[in-house]
Design a protein around this motif. Structure first.
Motif, mmCIF file in Angstrom:
data_model
loop_
_atom_site.group_PDB
_atom_site.id
_atom_site.type_symbol
_atom_site.label_atom_id
_atom_site.label_comp_id
_atom_site.label_asym_id
_atom_site.label_seq_id
_atom_site.Cartn_x
_atom_site.Cartn_y
_atom_site.Cartn_z
ATOM 1 N N LEU A 1 0.920 -1.065 0.152
ATOM 2 C CA LEU A 1 0.121 0.032 -0.070
ATOM 3 C C LEU A 1 0.912 0.871 -0.090
ATOM 4 C CD1 LEU A 1 -3.002 1.081 0.015
ATOM 5 C CD2 LEU A 1 -2.903 0.978 2.510
ATOM 6 N N MET A 2 1.850 0.750 0.661
ATOM 7 C CA MET A 2 2.591 2.498 0.747
ATOM 8 C C MET A 2 3.661 2.711 -0.389
ATOM 9 S SD MET A 2 4.379 4.283 2.460
ATOM 10 C CE MET A 2 4.483 4.427 4.205
ATOM 11 N N THR A 3 3.501 1.311 -1.117
ATOM 12 C CA THR A 3 4.697 1.860 -2.992
ATOM 13 C C THR A 3 3.420 2.379 -3.811
ATOM 14 O OG1 THR A 3 5.624 -0.359 -2.633
ATOM 15 C CG2 THR A 3 4.737 0.207 -4.452
ATOM 16 N N LEU A 4 1.966 1.968 -3.776
ATOM 17 C CA LEU A 4 1.391 2.909 -5.003
ATOM 18 C C LEU A 4 0.949 4.160 -4.427
ATOM 19 C CD1 LEU A 4 -1.746 -0.093 -4.357
ATOM 20 C CD2 LEU A 4 0.212 0.017 -6.480
ATOM 21 N N ILE A 5 1.126 4.585 -2.441
ATOM 22 C CA ILE A 5 0.572 5.642 -2.471
ATOM 23 C C ILE A 5 1.778 6.346 -2.644
ATOM 24 C CG2 ILE A 5 0.417 6.778 -0.308
ATOM 25 C CD1 ILE A 5 -0.789 4.993 0.962
ATOM 26 N N ASN A 6 3.176 5.386 -2.861
ATOM 27 C CA ASN A 6 4.126 7.058 -3.541
ATOM 28 C C ASN A 6 3.940 6.953 -4.965
ATOM 29 O OD1 ASN A 6 5.332 7.157 -0.614
ATOM 30 N ND2 ASN A 6 6.958 5.097 -1.383
ATOM 31 N N GLU A 7 3.162 6.137 -5.339
ATOM 32 C CA GLU A 7 2.729 6.036 -6.975
ATOM 33 C C GLU A 7 2.214 6.982 -7.407
ATOM 34 O OE1 GLU A 7 2.502 1.922 -8.871
ATOM 35 O OE2 GLU A 7 4.081 1.708 -8.928
ATOM 36 N N ILE A 8 0.980 6.998 -6.879
ATOM 37 C CA ILE A 8 -0.256 7.769 -7.003
ATOM 38 C C ILE A 8 0.169 9.356 -6.700
ATOM 39 C CG2 ILE A 8 -2.587 8.935 -6.302
ATOM 40 C CD1 ILE A 8 -2.561 6.056 -5.439
ATOM 41 N N LEU A 9 1.505 9.590 -5.763
ATOM 42 C CA LEU A 9 1.638 11.004 -4.628
ATOM 43 C C LEU A 9 3.014 11.294 -5.774
ATOM 44 C CD1 LEU A 9 0.963 10.317 -1.091
ATOM 45 C CD2 LEU A 9 -0.336 11.578 -2.486
ATOM 46 N N ASP A 10 3.593 10.652 -7.042
ATOM 47 C CA ASP A 10 4.940 11.530 -8.032
ATOM 48 C C ASP A 10 3.941 11.580 -8.397
ATOM 49 O OD1 ASP A 10 6.284 12.071 -9.053
ATOM 50 O OD2 ASP A 10 7.360 9.855 -8.631
ATOM 51 N N LEU A 11 3.947 13.581 -8.998
ATOM 52 C CA LEU A 11 3.073 14.244 -9.113
ATOM 53 C C LEU A 11 3.901 14.026 -10.081
ATOM 54 C CD1 LEU A 11 2.515 17.445 -7.066
ATOM 55 C CD2 LEU A 11 1.121 15.738 -7.771
ATOM 56 N N ALA A 12 5.254 14.175 -10.608
ATOM 57 C CA ALA A 12 5.995 14.729 -12.137
ATOM 58 C C ALA A 12 5.286 12.812 -12.942
ATOM 59 C CB ALA A 12 7.080 14.021 -12.216
ATOM 60 N N LYS A 13 4.808 12.034 -12.297
ATOM 61 C CA LYS A 13 4.485 10.987 -12.922
ATOM 62 C C LYS A 13 3.595 10.550 -13.114
ATOM 63 C CE LYS A 13 7.884 7.453 -10.883
ATOM 64 N NZ LYS A 13 7.720 6.005 -10.047
ATOM 65 N N ILE A 14 2.495 11.257 -12.714
ATOM 66 C CA ILE A 14 0.784 11.996 -13.012
ATOM 67 C C ILE A 14 0.990 13.053 -13.757
ATOM 68 C CG2 ILE A 14 -0.847 12.407 -11.702
ATOM 69 C CD1 ILE A 14 -0.642 11.779 -9.371
ATOM 70 N N GLU A 15 1.569 13.927 -14.121
ATOM 71 C CA GLU A 15 1.477 14.514 -15.157
ATOM 72 C C GLU A 15 2.062 14.813 -16.014
ATOM 73 O OE1 GLU A 15 -0.309 17.648 -14.795
ATOM 74 O OE2 GLU A 15 -0.512 17.360 -11.800
ATOM 75 N N SER A 16 3.029 13.933 -16.278
ATOM 76 C CA SER A 16 3.729 13.882 -17.433
ATOM 77 C C SER A 16 2.809 11.984 -18.068
ATOM 78 C CB SER A 16 5.264 12.589 -16.854
ATOM 79 O OG SER A 16 5.338 11.686 -16.779
ATOM 80 N N GLY A 17 2.041 11.523 -17.411
ATOM 81 C CA GLY A 17 1.386 10.040 -17.839
ATOM 82 C C GLY A 17 2.526 8.787 -17.582
ATOM 83 N N THR A 18 3.951 9.035 -17.858
ATOM 84 C CA THR A 18 3.891 8.025 -17.675
ATOM 85 C C THR A 18 5.040 7.147 -16.056
ATOM 86 O OG1 THR A 18 6.027 9.513 -17.412
ATOM 87 C CG2 THR A 18 5.609 8.972 -19.561
ATOM 88 N N MET A 19 5.233 6.133 -16.349
ATOM 89 C CA MET A 19 5.702 5.400 -14.734
ATOM 90 C C MET A 19 6.774 4.810 -15.346
ATOM 91 S SD MET A 19 3.339 5.403 -12.124
ATOM 92 C CE MET A 19 2.523 5.920 -11.320
ATOM 93 N N ALA A 20 7.962 4.428 -14.413
ATOM 94 C CA ALA A 20 8.969 3.919 -14.994
ATOM 95 C C ALA A 20 9.136 2.282 -14.849
ATOM 96 C CB ALA A 20 10.602 4.234 -13.683
ATOM 97 N N VAL A 21 9.969 1.470 -15.215
ATOM 98 C CA VAL A 21 10.053 0.315 -15.181
ATOM 99 C C VAL A 21 11.334 0.155 -15.574
ATOM 100 C CG1 VAL A 21 9.355 -2.068 -16.642
ATOM 101 C CG2 VAL A 21 8.064 0.079 -17.367
ATOM 102 N N GLU A 22 11.118 -0.273 -14.064
ATOM 103 C CA GLU A 22 12.221 -1.074 -13.125
ATOM 104 C C GLU A 22 13.015 -2.462 -13.975
ATOM 105 O OE1 GLU A 22 12.981 0.350 -9.375
ATOM 106 O OE2 GLU A 22 12.825 2.270 -10.509
ATOM 107 N N ILE A 23 13.668 -3.116 -14.503
ATOM 108 C CA ILE A 23 13.569 -4.907 -15.049
ATOM 109 C C ILE A 23 14.793 -5.077 -13.494
ATOM 110 C CG2 ILE A 23 13.962 -6.249 -16.699
ATOM 111 C CD1 ILE A 23 11.707 -4.664 -16.935
ATOM 112 N N GLY A 24 14.307 -6.256 -13.366
ATOM 113 C CA GLY A 24 15.607 -7.062 -12.835
ATOM 114 C C GLY A 24 14.912 -8.365 -12.298
ATOM 115 N N GLN A 25 15.668 -8.657 -11.694
ATOM 116 C CA GLN A 25 15.670 -10.147 -11.444
ATOM 117 C C GLN A 25 14.183 -10.965 -10.343
ATOM 118 O OE1 GLN A 25 19.447 -13.207 -11.409
ATOM 119 N NE2 GLN A 25 19.866 -11.933 -13.234
ATOM 120 N N VAL A 26 13.528 -11.649 -11.193
ATOM 121 C CA VAL A 26 12.217 -11.943 -9.538
ATOM 122 C C VAL A 26 12.353 -13.599 -9.799
ATOM 123 C CG1 VAL A 26 10.131 -11.691 -9.502
ATOM 124 C CG2 VAL A 26 10.784 -10.010 -10.276
#
Length: 211
Positions: A108-133
């Protein structure tokens, strides 16, 4: 002279007719210009309204940041303390519940941080971080998150990993977990009886992973 006079008269009539047409065209152009000016003013007003709305939205999100994070931080701290079981008075099941609460709070904290990231909201972009899962870690996460929900609804909940899976998958861990949370939440919500099964394996005829 009479012939020339008639030609001049005809020419004058044609000029007068063209003058009338030009006057009408001028009036039409002026009308169009007024419509364009009105449209421009409306666009400016709407732009101002959007700017004001964006300002209010930013203020609202900034205020909600503190309101949401403060109790959530307390939940994370207390759930971690419970999971540590420093006094040794909790059962394994209770410790597992505390871990589930902590993991859900972290998500939930991760989702809140995404929602509150105004730069991502205004630009309509989300960074994708690729790693080994690792699939084993993904299985444990899903089990910890949804096992108790399934038990409370009286549903069987199983997770299957195909034997030919590689050790890990190159993807965005956070995005993948978010997709699985939405998928399984709906599956458990709309399943009244029976079981919910998550199977992870290679898609038939393709070198991709299917969930």
């Amino acid at each position: 002279l009479r012939s020339q006079q008639e030609e001049l008269q005809q020419t004058n009539e044609e000029l007068e007719e063209k003058a009338v047409q030009l006057t009408e065209q001028k009036a039409e152009v002026e009308k169009k210009n007024k419509q364009v000016e009105l449209a421009r003013q409306e666009l400016e007003e709407k732009a101002e309204q959007l700017s004001l709305t964006s300002k209010y939205k930013s203020q609202f999100l900034a205020n909600m940041s503190h309101e949401l994070r403060t109790p959530l931080n307390s939940l994370l701290i207390l759930s971690r303390q419970l999971a540590d079981n420093a006094e040794g008075n909790l059962s394994d099941k209770q410790i597992r519940y505390a871990d589930t609460i902590r993991q859900a709070g972290t998500d939930l904290m991760t989702l809140i941080n995404e929602i509150l990231d105004l730069a991502k909201i205004e630009s309509g972009t989300m960074a994708v971080e690729i790693g080994q899962v690792r699939f084993s870690n993904l299985r444990d996460y899903v089990d910890q998150t949804f096992r108790q929900v399934a038990e409370e609804k009286g549903l069987a909940f199983t997770i299957e990993l195909d034997g030919d899976l590689p050790p890990y998958l190159d993807t965005d861990d956070m995005r993948l977990r978010q997709v699985l949370r939405n998928l399984l939440s709906n599956a458990l919500k709309f399943t009244e009886r029976g079981r919910v099964n998550l199977r992870i394996g290679r898609a038939a005829g393709a070198d991709v992973i299917a969930f």
